[in-house]
Scaffold this motif. Structure first.
Motif, PDB file in Angstrom:
ATOM      1  N   SER A  63       7.422  74.847 -20.600  1.00 52.83           N
ATOM      2  CA  SER A  63       7.406  75.669 -21.817  1.00 52.83           C
ATOM      3  C   SER A  63       8.798  76.154 -22.160  1.00 52.83           C
ATOM      4  O   SER A  63       9.563  76.554 -21.283  1.00 52.83           O
ATOM      5  CB  SER A  63       6.469  76.870 -21.639  1.00 52.83           C
ATOM      6  OG  SER A  63       5.147  76.452 -21.363  1.00 52.83           O
TER       7      SER A  63
ATOM      8  N   PHE B 125       5.942  80.421 -27.763  1.00 49.48           N
ATOM      9  CA  PHE B 125       5.639  79.514 -26.660  1.00 49.48           C
ATOM     10  C   PHE B 125       5.572  78.088 -27.216  1.00 49.48           C
ATOM     11  O   PHE B 125       4.702  77.781 -28.038  1.00 49.48           O
ATOM     12  CB  PHE B 125       4.279  79.831 -26.033  1.00 49.48           C
ATOM     13  CG  PHE B 125       4.243  81.040 -25.147  1.00 49.48           C
ATOM     14  CD1 PHE B 125       4.877  81.045 -23.911  1.00 49.48           C
ATOM     15  CD2 PHE B 125       3.543  82.174 -25.539  1.00 49.48           C
ATOM     16  CE1 PHE B 125       4.824  82.151 -23.082  1.00 49.48           C
ATOM     17  CE2 PHE B 125       3.478  83.284 -24.712  1.00 49.48           C
ATOM     18  CZ  PHE B 125       4.121  83.278 -23.473  1.00 49.48           C
TER      19      PHE B 125
ATOM     20  N   THR C  82       8.189  76.332 -15.821  1.00 46.79           N
ATOM     21  CA  THR C  82       6.984  75.587 -15.475  1.00 46.79           C
ATOM     22  C   THR C  82       6.088  76.484 -14.646  1.00 46.79           C
ATOM     23  O   THR C  82       6.391  77.675 -14.443  1.00 46.79           O
ATOM     24  CB  THR C  82       7.319  74.269 -14.745  1.00 46.79           C
ATOM     25  OG1 THR C  82       6.141  73.460 -14.684  1.00 46.79           O
ATOM     26  CG2 THR C  82       7.840  74.529 -13.341  1.00 46.79           C
TER      27      THR C  82
ATOM     28  N   TRP D 117       3.096  71.198 -16.904  1.00 47.17           N
ATOM     29  CA  TRP D 117       3.504  71.769 -18.191  1.00 47.17           C
ATOM     30  C   TRP D 117       4.880  72.405 -18.091  1.00 47.17           C
ATOM     31  O   TRP D 117       5.218  73.043 -17.088  1.00 47.17           O
ATOM     32  CB  TRP D 117       2.477  72.806 -18.654  1.00 47.17           C
ATOM     33  CG  TRP D 117       1.169  72.170 -19.003  1.00 47.17           C
ATOM     34  CD1 TRP D 117       0.186  71.787 -18.125  1.00 47.17           C
ATOM     35  CD2 TRP D 117       0.730  71.774 -20.292  1.00 47.17           C
ATOM     36  NE1 TRP D 117      -0.843  71.180 -18.806  1.00 47.17           N
ATOM     37  CE2 TRP D 117      -0.547  71.170 -20.135  1.00 47.17           C
ATOM     38  CE3 TRP D 117       1.282  71.889 -21.569  1.00 47.17           C
ATOM     39  CZ2 TRP D 117      -1.262  70.673 -21.216  1.00 47.17           C
ATOM     40  CZ3 TRP D 117       0.559  71.401 -22.648  1.00 47.17           C
ATOM     41  CH2 TRP D 117      -0.690  70.802 -22.465  1.00 47.17           C
TER      42      TRP D 117
ATOM     43  N   HIS E 280       4.689  74.685 -25.649  1.00 48.18           N
ATOM     44  CA  HIS E 280       4.132  74.137 -24.418  1.00 48.18           C
ATOM     45  C   HIS E 280       4.095  72.606 -24.493  1.00 48.18           C
ATOM     46  O   HIS E 280       3.473  72.034 -25.407  1.00 48.18           O
ATOM     47  CB  HIS E 280       2.706  74.646 -24.200  1.00 48.18           C
ATOM     48  CG  HIS E 280       2.611  76.136 -24.043  1.00 48.18           C
ATOM     49  ND1 HIS E 280       3.272  76.825 -23.044  1.00 48.18           N
ATOM     50  CD2 HIS E 280       1.906  77.066 -24.745  1.00 48.18           C
ATOM     51  CE1 HIS E 280       2.975  78.115 -23.142  1.00 48.18           C
ATOM     52  NE2 HIS E 280       2.162  78.285 -24.165  1.00 48.18           N
ATOM     53  N   TYR E 281       4.729  71.961 -23.509  1.00 51.11           N
ATOM     54  CA  TYR E 281       4.792  70.501 -23.453  1.00 51.11           C
ATOM     55  C   TYR E 281       4.086  69.989 -22.198  1.00 51.11           C
ATOM     56  O   TYR E 281       4.342  70.476 -21.089  1.00 51.11           O
ATOM     57  CB  TYR E 281       6.247  70.031 -23.408  1.00 51.11           C
ATOM     58  CG  TYR E 281       7.050  70.335 -24.645  1.00 51.11           C
ATOM     59  CD1 TYR E 281       7.202  69.382 -25.648  1.00 51.11           C
ATOM     60  CD2 TYR E 281       7.681  71.561 -24.804  1.00 51.11           C
ATOM     61  CE1 TYR E 281       7.958  69.642 -26.779  1.00 51.11           C
ATOM     62  CE2 TYR E 281       8.437  71.835 -25.929  1.00 51.11           C
ATOM     63  CZ  TYR E 281       8.571  70.879 -26.921  1.00 51.11           C
ATOM     64  OH  TYR E 281       9.330  71.143 -28.042  1.00 51.11           O
TER      65      TYR E 281
ATOM     66  N   THR F 291      10.598  79.134 -24.337  1.00 48.66           N
ATOM     67  CA  THR F 291      10.178  80.430 -24.860  1.00 48.66           C
ATOM     68  C   THR F 291      11.370  81.241 -25.381  1.00 48.66           C
ATOM     69  O   THR F 291      12.039  81.913 -24.605  1.00 48.66           O
ATOM     70  CB  THR F 291       9.430  81.252 -23.782  1.00 48.66           C
ATOM     71  OG1 THR F 291      10.294  81.432 -22.652  1.00 48.66           O
ATOM     72  CG2 THR F 291       8.174  80.548 -23.338  1.00 48.66           C
TER      73      THR F 291
ATOM     74  N   LEU G 243      -1.474  78.968 -19.012  1.00 49.16           N
ATOM     75  CA  LEU G 243      -0.054  78.946 -19.346  1.00 49.16           C
ATOM     76  C   LEU G 243       0.567  80.334 -19.517  1.00 49.16           C
ATOM     77  O   LEU G 243       1.783  80.466 -19.421  1.00 49.16           O
ATOM     78  CB  LEU G 243       0.157  78.150 -20.631  1.00 49.16           C
ATOM     79  CG  LEU G 243      -0.150  76.648 -20.564  1.00 49.16           C
ATOM     80  CD1 LEU G 243      -0.163  76.039 -21.960  1.00 49.16           C
ATOM     81  CD2 LEU G 243       0.861  75.935 -19.671  1.00 49.16           C
ATOM     82  N   THR G 244      -0.230  81.346 -19.768  1.00 47.96           N
ATOM     83  CA  THR G 244       0.351  82.644 -20.119  1.00 47.96           C
ATOM     84  C   THR G 244      -0.003  83.780 -19.166  1.00 47.96           C
ATOM     85  O   THR G 244       0.817  84.667 -18.943  1.00 47.96           O
ATOM     86  CB  THR G 244      -0.058  83.062 -21.546  1.00 47.96           C
ATOM     87  OG1 THR G 244      -1.492  83.136 -21.631  1.00 47.96           O
ATOM     88  CG2 THR G 244       0.453  82.057 -22.571  1.00 47.96           C
TER      89      THR G 244
ATOM     90  N   PRO H  90       5.495  69.509 -29.084  1.00 46.10           N
ATOM     91  CA  PRO H  90       4.721  70.309 -28.132  1.00 46.10           C
ATOM     92  C   PRO H  90       3.231  70.081 -28.315  1.00 46.10           C
ATOM     93  O   PRO H  90       2.758  69.840 -29.428  1.00 46.10           O
ATOM     94  CB  PRO H  90       5.112  71.749 -28.467  1.00 46.10           C
ATOM     95  CG  PRO H  90       5.590  71.689 -29.890  1.00 46.10           C
ATOM     96  CD  PRO H  90       6.211  70.336 -30.065  1.00 46.10           C
TER      97      PRO H  90
ATOM     98  N   THR I 260       1.392  75.451 -29.428  1.00 41.79           N
ATOM     99  CA  THR I 260       2.405  76.402 -29.864  1.00 41.79           C
ATOM    100  C   THR I 260       1.744  77.738 -30.160  1.00 41.79           C
ATOM    101  O   THR I 260       0.769  77.798 -30.911  1.00 41.79           O
ATOM    102  CB  THR I 260       3.122  75.899 -31.130  1.00 41.79           C
ATOM    103  OG1 THR I 260       3.655  74.595 -30.881  1.00 41.79           O
ATOM    104  CG2 THR I 260       4.249  76.825 -31.519  1.00 41.79           C
TER     105      THR I 260
END
Length: 231
Positions: free
Chosen positions: A45, A15, A75, A43, A17-18, A47, A161-162, A211, A214
Motif C-alpha cells: 500500500s 490508501f 506491507t 499486498w 492498495h496493490y 499512503t 489492510l487497515t 491499485p 482505493t
C-alpha cells in the motif's frame, strides 16, 4: 500495560492498495516476520497523508514541529500471530521527524519535498519528491472521496489492510515492535489520478498498473507506544 509516548493525527489520507505476488515480495521481508496474505495474494500500500498534533503526553503540540506531510510504502506481516505493518519506506517533509523516527523507532524514514493542496476539501493534490536516500522516490497524484464513510467488517479485505495495531521495524539484525491504538478507520471509497509513482519500484517492488482498491480517510487520531525489541 505501559503508557503511550506519543499522539498524532493523520489527515486527508489515501490508501492505494496493490495486490502483488507473495513469492516476489517475500525476499524483501525480514525472515523473522510472516508475510500475511489475503486470498493467496500479498499486498503493498502507498499512503500519502498530512500529520499534525504530534506531541508527547501532557505537552501541547507546536505548529512547526508537529505538522508535516508523510508518504509511506508498507506491507502486511505478523510475528507470533500478531498482525501489523512493515514499512519499506516513510518519506516526510520535516527533517527533525525523519531523524527522530530513525533513531527512536528504527524506521526507514527519508527527507522529501512534499506539497499538498486542497487540505480539508473534496480534492487533494499531493506531490512528493525524495531529497535524500534511494532515488527516484517520487509521487504525484490527485485524489478525492467518492462515497459516504463506512467501517470495515472483520474478515473482509479492507479490514485486513487497515485494522492493524502495531508496526514492525528491522534494523541491524534486530526486530522491533511498536504498539499503536486508534478507533476503527472511517473509510470512504476514493478515486485517484496518479501522474507519477516510483515509491515501490525504488524499493525493488513491481506494482500492477492500477491499485486493486482505493480508500480515503479524513482524519484519525493515533496513540503510539515506545518500540520493544523482539529479537
Amino acid at each position: 500495560m505501559t503508557p503511550w509516548v506519543m499522539t498524532q493525527r493523520w489527515n486527508d489520507l489515501l490508501f492505494l492498495h496493490y495486490a502483488v505476488d507473495a513469492a516476489a515480495l517475500r525476499p524483501l521481508i525480514p525472515d523473522f516476520l510472516a508475510l500475511d496474505t489475503f486470498e493467496e495474494r500479498a499486498w503493498v500500500s502507498i499512503t500519502p497523508f498530512v500529520l499534525d498534533h504530534l506531541r508527547p503526553p501532557g505537552v501541547p503540540s507546536l505548529p512547526y514541529v508537529s505538522h508535516f506531510a508523510e508518504l509511506n510504502v508498507r506491507t502486511y506481516v505478523s510475528y507470533g500471530g500478531k498482525p501489523g505493518v512493515y514499512f519499506f519506506s516513510l518519506d516526510a517533509s520535516h527533517l527533525s521527524a525523519v531523524w527522530g523516527a530513525r533513531v527512536f523507532y528504527r524506521l526507514p524514514y527519508w527527507k522529501a519535498g512534499i506539497k499538498v493542496k486542497g487540505r480539508d476539501t473534496e480534492t487533494i493534490s499531493y506531490a512528493s519528491k525524495r531529497e535524500h536516500g534511494p532515488k527516484p522516490g517520487e509521487f504525484r497524484a490527485t485524489y478525492r472521496p467518492t462515497a459516504a464513510p463506512f467501517y470495515a467488517v472483520p474478515g473482509t479485505l479492507p479490514h485486513f489492510l487497515t485494522e492493524r495495531y502495531c508496526l514492525y521495524a528491522f534494523n541491524r539484525k534486530r526486530l522491533y515492535r511498536a504498539e499503536i491504538h486508534h478507533l476503527p478507520w472511517a473509510l470512504q471509497p476514493a478515486s485517484c489520478e496518479i501522474e507519477v509513482n516510483t515509491m515501490a519500484s525504488v524499493a525493488g517492488i513491481q506494482l500492477p498498473g492500477e491499485p486493486a482498491m482505493t480508500h480515503f480517510s479524513r482524519e484519525l487520531t493515533v496513540l503510539v507506544w515506545a518500540p520493544e525489541r523482539l529479537v
